[in-house]
Scaffold this active site. Sequence first.
Site, PDB file in Angstrom:
ATOM      1  CG  HIS A   1      25.179  19.131  44.680  1.00  0.00           C
ATOM      2  ND1 HIS A   1      24.768  19.902  43.624  1.00  0.00           N
ATOM      3  CD2 HIS A   1      25.954  18.154  44.161  1.00  0.00           C
ATOM      4  CE1 HIS A   1      25.272  19.411  42.507  1.00  0.00           C
ATOM      5  NE2 HIS A   1      26.002  18.356  42.802  1.00  0.00           N
TER       6      HIS A   1
ATOM      7  CG  HIS B   1      28.858  21.986  37.059  1.00  0.00           C
ATOM      8  ND1 HIS B   1      30.174  22.039  36.751  1.00  0.00           N
ATOM      9  CD2 HIS B   1      28.786  21.234  38.187  1.00  0.00           C
ATOM     10  CE1 HIS B   1      30.872  21.344  37.633  1.00  0.00           C
ATOM     11  NE2 HIS B   1      30.058  20.846  38.509  1.00  0.00           N
TER      12      HIS B   1
END
EC number: 6.3.5.3
Lengths: 740, 223
Positions: free
Chosen positions: A49, A95
């Site tokens: 990420h 998200h």
Amino acid sequence: MISNDLAITSDLVASHGLKPDEYQRILDLIGREPSFTELGIFSAMWNEHCSYKSSKKWLRTLPTTGPQVIQGPGENAGVVDIGDGDVVVFKMESHNHPSYIEPYQGAATGVGGILRDVFTMGARPIAAMNALRFGAPDHPKTKHLVSGVVAGVGGYGNAFGVPTVGGEVNFDARYNGNCLVNAFAAGLAKSDGIFLSEAKGVGLPVVYLGAKTGRDGVGGATMASAEFDEKIEEKRPTVQVGDPFTEKCLLEACLELMASGAVIAIQDMGAAGLTCSAVEMGAKGDLGIELDLDKVPVREDAMSAYEMMLSESQERMLMVLKPEKEAEAEAIFVKWGLDFAIVGKTTDDLRFRVLHQGVEVANLPIKDLGDQAPEYDRPHVEPKKPAPLAANDIPQADIADALLKLLNSPDMSSRRWVYEQYDTLIQGNSLQRPGGDAGVVRVEGHASKALAFSSDVTPRYCEADPFEGGKQAVAECWRNITATGALPLASTDNLNFGNPEKPEIMGQLVSAIKGIGEACRALDFPIVSGNVSLYNETNGQAILPTPTIGGVGLLKDWDRMARIAFSGENQPILLVGAPQQWGTHLGQSVYLRDIHGRNDGPPPPVDLEAELKVGIFVRGLIERGVAKSVHDLSDGGLAVGLAEMAMASGIGATVPGLADIDPIPVFFGEDQNRYLVALDLDAQGSEFEALLREAEAAGIFAPWIGTTGGTDLKLGQARAVPVADLVNAHESWFPAFMEG
Amino acid sequence: MKSAVVLVPGLNRDRDMIAALTKVSGQAPATLWQTETTLPEGLDLIVIPGGFSFGDYLRCGAIAARMPVMRAVADAAKRGVTVLGVCNGFQILVEAGMLPGALMRNTSLKFVCREVKLQVTNANTAFTRQYQPNQIIRCPVAHHDGNYFAEPEELERLEGEGRVVFRYAENTNPNGSINDIAGIMNASGNVLGLMPHPENLIESAHGGDDGRGIFESVLAKAA
């Protein structure tokens, strides 16, 4: 509290998402075993990420520059010039993982995070969009996710006070185990008022701003870098909790502070919170950072250094401050009821030092934390191209029935149920709200300028052919912006894929990026920011490859803006950019999928040269004021495009079709670079004639296919369908699904 | 017209309201921070704009209603200054006891942002003289808690005294409000609370200017 002296076992390393060779790399870099806190810091910095370790090699191939680009990827958001000293600041970010685990808070904090990215740069957010993808409507979790995610997006954005002007909602069984929440935000700033994260100056105070630090979200970024299995519910504590009220106060306080001239550098605390923000500010400025965790405002007792460094509590910022402005800066934060604490200083030794209760719990080389993160050239296999459909493979259906069924289907029905839960008009500048081709917001303080926003990708095209699908996502975004009359300026990419350690998935990612790059170059639509979300898999089942493209365009004069609604009766309708047979391509169409249950064939190819030429021509018509109603054709082709224009206006149309040509591909083919344009001109007049000749001279086929008017939509030989029936079909699916 | 807009953390339609007041009256309003206890002299209008004061984490408007500035606003209202509360501003006026009743969660339990139709039920007020009696106007709403309720006696009084100023019309009630109530005023007629957002429909960029009449009515009175 877990001690910082905790023994570093191979299990502990593995539970931090670090592979044995990655751990060896850490040992080589620091020449000793890391402390527990240091292991946490490495895990936060080196996960997929934060480090983009699988995608970096390919992201570098994307075009990111242009005369309009002021700031490309690498900062909190991209910055693009819109003239008169104004800039637009924007980014899209996923998200996904948190939203599946806890839909309301996952989506809410996704919106909060992207808004913070934008105002950290000194911009006031003026528009938001959300691209949402859910599993099959009949999957037991889908309704719960839709309702939670939509409420979360609205709950945060509405309270923060940003209009949500566009987005996407799709359903597919391939998202059953992993929904996608891609949040976009854009803000306005002055070109001389942009703030960056690069720290400057030694011995300057590092200031903590905003909300207090709690245990929420510890390890969130690491969680988001792994696949899901049936134990996913156990990950709920890694999801953060959003507080839009604090974020709104933080926005106002930050903008006031920036205006005071006190800010040297500023970085929001997003993924991996304090760790990522401090390292980024120091490393970019070639400076070390020393943090004293005893000064960090906390809302829970007995937090360990490890927890504080990895907390993803929301609504926090880190800043390097001009020391002489400290009192003034603190007063602003006190006024807004926010924490303001000097938690450290910049140093000249390029070390990242963390002190807690008088003990140094971490001492790491700051540049290496980012620069030396592993980077992989993962093996990838070229995706197989699907065979084309046979020329005579045209499954038949009644056109009127098929159209009504598509308008009432999960993917094609009205999204009103969703967007009416979003505040679409706050700030008083929304010129086009959701439901059209692009959201349009006027630029405050300027008489005629406006910005157009669109978010696009067609995942089933990307699954069939990631390269063409990547191209198409860019082209459709560019086309949607063009259809309002705006000049597309730049874009942001949010690449959602499965596990990159699988060569087939990596092959999808590589091909999609190549396609995106080719389209962005051809259309002068550089990527200025973005985000990659990998490991969107559950029990080995990956999502459809979903490279979402968010784009921004500039309208010079919003008085000359097109909308999708027909603007009057008896207007000639042109199909600009059509092939000779108007429509030909049925492969991967929603017609094949939703009427005949087929997912075969290649997606429609995008001819980028034609796309550019046709787009420029259409924009010219809008700028001249002769085209007030324009709509791009995409899912569902000509039939759905005409229906959408009719439904938006309540005005019908008659489009006879072509003699001796099968009407199915004509009305449902999804050929690219096509626009429906209803002209505010007399079809018998000389201006109309001249316009047709102009198109011909430009090498663009733009047949006059029909005329607006009446209360029915008449397509070819099919029965006339009252516009009211179209509206009823279109509006009824979503509420029936959610409330049924 | 001399106007002022109340600022409390979490309110977020302050900028919309300031822009609308500036455009309609040609004069930018003053702003009143939550801690202020004295107001500028000679105000013709005080507006409490919409938003989510203090996040609306307690009952909507409950905390804002207890901030020092609201005592000053209440005193001004007693002296006859015109006060307008929109959306969260309406909720704050109710929580401050300046208007009767309560605003409950929408019956859908969802936030709703859409255009509705309003009937100007009483066109003979400081806020509505620019409209025709029973005129139907367009107006957007954007709220989660706009479901107005009052006890039967209170409701009877409101209706009997012509204090229901705006009503949702043509079956567009978005929140389940009793008697389709969208806006009410106090007994003296100088304090109006309404859920819809007239400040978001005052110019061609908004797609219409039906909301302008409210500000123009107050402006005409001030002139």
